[in-house]
Write a protein that holds these residues in place. Sequence first.
Motif, PDB file in Angstrom:
ATOM      1  N   ALA A 135       0.838  -1.212   0.000  1.00 38.53           N
ATOM      2  CA  ALA A 135       0.000   0.000   0.000  1.00 38.53           C
ATOM      3  C   ALA A 135       0.868   1.255   0.000  1.00 38.53           C
ATOM      4  N   PHE A 136       1.838   1.308   0.888  1.00 35.97           N
ATOM      5  CA  PHE A 136       2.706   2.486   0.936  1.00 35.97           C
ATOM      6  C   PHE A 136       3.521   2.624  -0.347  1.00 35.97           C
ATOM      7  N   ALA A 137       3.968   1.511  -0.917  1.00 37.11           N
ATOM      8  CA  ALA A 137       4.711   1.562  -2.184  1.00 37.11           C
ATOM      9  C   ALA A 137       3.833   2.115  -3.302  1.00 37.11           C
ATOM     10  N   THR A 138       2.580   1.708  -3.338  1.00 32.09           N
ATOM     11  CA  THR A 138       1.638   2.208  -4.349  1.00 32.09           C
ATOM     12  C   THR A 138       1.455   3.714  -4.215  1.00 32.09           C
ATOM     13  N   ILE A 139       1.250   4.167  -2.997  1.00 34.29           N
ATOM     14  CA  ILE A 139       1.047   5.598  -2.754  1.00 34.29           C
ATOM     15  C   ILE A 139       2.280   6.399  -3.143  1.00 34.29           C
ATOM     16  N   ARG A 140       3.455   5.918  -2.724  1.00 35.82           N
ATOM     17  CA  ARG A 140       4.695   6.627  -3.083  1.00 35.82           C
ATOM     18  C   ARG A 140       4.894   6.654  -4.592  1.00 35.82           C
ATOM     19  N   GLN A 141       4.564   5.558  -5.272  1.00 36.77           N
ATOM     20  CA  GLN A 141       4.757   5.490  -6.723  1.00 36.77           C
ATOM     21  C   GLN A 141       3.868   6.482  -7.456  1.00 36.77           C
ATOM     22  N   VAL A 142       2.619   6.604  -7.034  1.00 38.35           N
ATOM     23  CA  VAL A 142       1.707   7.570  -7.662  1.00 38.35           C
ATOM     24  C   VAL A 142       2.268   8.984  -7.510  1.00 38.35           C
ATOM     25  N   LEU A 143       2.733   9.301  -6.315  1.00 35.13           N
ATOM     26  CA  LEU A 143       3.303  10.638  -6.081  1.00 35.13           C
ATOM     27  C   LEU A 143       4.585  10.837  -6.886  1.00 35.13           C
ATOM     28  N   GLU A 144       5.445   9.824  -6.874  1.00 34.11           N
ATOM     29  CA  GLU A 144       6.703   9.924  -7.618  1.00 34.11           C
ATOM     30  C   GLU A 144       6.443  10.160  -9.103  1.00 34.11           C
ATOM     31  N   ASP A 145       5.491   9.433  -9.677  1.00 32.00           N
ATOM     32  CA  ASP A 145       5.175   9.586 -11.100  1.00 32.00           C
ATOM     33  C   ASP A 145       4.768  11.023 -11.416  1.00 32.00           C
ATOM     34  N   GLN A 146       3.937  11.607 -10.576  1.00 30.79           N
ATOM     35  CA  GLN A 146       3.489  12.985 -10.806  1.00 30.79           C
ATOM     36  C   GLN A 146       4.643  13.978 -10.664  1.00 30.79           C
ATOM     37  N   LEU A 147       5.448  13.808  -9.644  1.00 36.74           N
ATOM     38  CA  LEU A 147       6.582  14.717  -9.441  1.00 36.74           C
ATOM     39  C   LEU A 147       7.583  14.596 -10.584  1.00 36.74           C
ATOM     40  N   GLN A 148       7.852  13.369 -11.014  1.00 32.75           N
ATOM     41  CA  GLN A 148       8.771  13.147 -12.121  1.00 32.75           C
ATOM     42  C   GLN A 148       8.241  13.764 -13.407  1.00 32.75           C
ATOM     43  N   ARG A 149       6.962  13.600 -13.647  1.00 33.95           N
ATOM     44  CA  ARG A 149       6.326  14.136 -14.846  1.00 33.95           C
ATOM     45  C   ARG A 149       6.504  15.653 -14.935  1.00 33.95           C
ATOM     46  N   HIS A 150       6.595  16.295 -13.785  1.00 33.78           N
ATOM     47  CA  HIS A 150       6.748  17.748 -13.759  1.00 33.78           C
ATOM     48  C   HIS A 150       8.185  18.197 -13.522  1.00 33.78           C
ATOM     49  N   GLY A 151       9.136  17.284 -13.635  1.00 32.69           N
ATOM     50  CA  GLY A 151      10.545  17.646 -13.611  1.00 32.69           C
ATOM     51  C   GLY A 151      11.141  17.900 -12.236  1.00 32.69           C
ATOM     52  N   TYR A 152      10.516  17.415 -11.186  1.00 37.06           N
ATOM     53  CA  TYR A 152      11.087  17.619  -9.860  1.00 37.06           C
ATOM     54  C   TYR A 152      12.256  16.685  -9.643  1.00 37.06           C
ATOM     55  N   ALA A 153      13.332  17.222  -9.085  1.00 37.59           N
ATOM     56  CA  ALA A 153      14.509  16.425  -8.763  1.00 37.59           C
ATOM     57  C   ALA A 153      14.172  15.476  -7.620  1.00 37.59           C
ATOM     58  N   GLN A 154      14.807  14.340  -7.618  1.00 31.32           N
ATOM     59  CA  GLN A 154      14.661  13.370  -6.536  1.00 31.32           C
ATOM     60  C   GLN A 154      13.188  13.057  -6.247  1.00 31.32           C
ATOM     61  N   ALA A 155      12.457  12.755  -7.285  1.00 31.25           N
ATOM     62  CA  ALA A 155      11.013  12.516  -7.162  1.00 31.25           C
ATOM     63  C   ALA A 155      10.699  11.385  -6.187  1.00 31.25           C
ATOM     64  N   ALA A 156      11.482  10.321  -6.207  1.00 35.31           N
ATOM     65  CA  ALA A 156      11.226   9.200  -5.291  1.00 35.31           C
ATOM     66  C   ALA A 156      11.414   9.640  -3.846  1.00 35.31           C
ATOM     67  N   GLY A 157      12.468  10.387  -3.602  1.00 32.40           N
ATOM     68  CA  GLY A 157      12.723  10.881  -2.251  1.00 32.40           C
ATOM     69  C   GLY A 157      11.650  11.854  -1.786  1.00 32.40           C
ATOM     70  N   LEU A 158      11.228  12.725  -2.685  1.00 29.29           N
ATOM     71  CA  LEU A 158      10.162  13.668  -2.332  1.00 29.29           C
ATOM     72  C   LEU A 158       8.849  12.943  -2.048  1.00 29.29           C
ATOM     73  N   ALA A 159       8.540  11.936  -2.835  1.00 27.30           N
ATOM     74  CA  ALA A 159       7.318  11.168  -2.604  1.00 27.30           C
ATOM     75  C   ALA A 159       7.368  10.505  -1.227  1.00 27.30           C
ATOM     76  N   SER A 160       8.496   9.907  -0.897  1.00 24.17           N
ATOM     77  CA  SER A 160       8.656   9.294   0.430  1.00 24.17           C
ATOM     78  C   SER A 160       8.555  10.329   1.532  1.00 24.17           C
ATOM     79  N   LEU A 161       9.118  11.493   1.295  1.00 25.08           N
ATOM     80  CA  LEU A 161       9.069  12.563   2.290  1.00 25.08           C
ATOM     81  C   LEU A 161       7.648  13.058   2.512  1.00 25.08           C
ATOM     82  N   PHE A 162       6.872  13.206   1.445  1.00 24.32           N
ATOM     83  CA  PHE A 162       5.483  13.644   1.593  1.00 24.32           C
ATOM     84  C   PHE A 162       4.652  12.608   2.343  1.00 24.32           C
TER      85      PHE A 162
END
Length: 192
Positions: free
Chosen positions: A125-152
């Motif tokens: 469940a947590f991996a799914t949530i982080r992945q959805v966030l990471e995909d959106q952040l990456q799509r918009h060019g944010y650096a370290q999208a995986a880390g930001l998703a985990s942080l959020f």
Amino acid sequence: MHTTTRDKLIDSMIDALQRKGLHGIGLSKLLASADLPKGCLYHHFPGGKTDLAVAAIEQVAERVQQAFTNLFHRHPEPLEALAQWLQNSMTQLQDSDFELGCPLATIALESGPQDQAIRAALARAFATIRQVLEDQLQRHGYAQAAGLASLFVALYEGGLLQARVAGDGAPLHQAVTTLIQLTRQRPEAKSA
């Protein structure tokens, strides 16, 4: 839409997890809240409370994924969407007099090494949530999208926990505001 007996059980478990946690509610009370007899629990969930908890965790992950899809559709800029998500969560918590926490967090805090099925469902469940966030952040060019998703996600879980215990949304609001300001400083920077 017709609500099945299985759906009623899952919804009752999600509500119980938000309010009391897995060990805070007995089967009799859970079944009473679903207005169902005891036999139907084991018919739909032969493993009892654990199987039901796993199904509830999976349903929460599905609902969060759908909520993010809708949220990112309405707020295409990820930080606006995330700020709205956190604000919606805080509003729900305040409207419940600080009773309704995150169902994933409550069961995660209660689970131990012997709860392998529950922990595996939580990890997914947590991996799914982080992945959805990471995909959106990456799509918009944010650096370290995986880390930001985990942080959020960590900010959400920790902030809601602190707000719930204190009966005050200030810790979550302050953390959200700070993280969003720091993230906005360099959204275009690409990670190496």
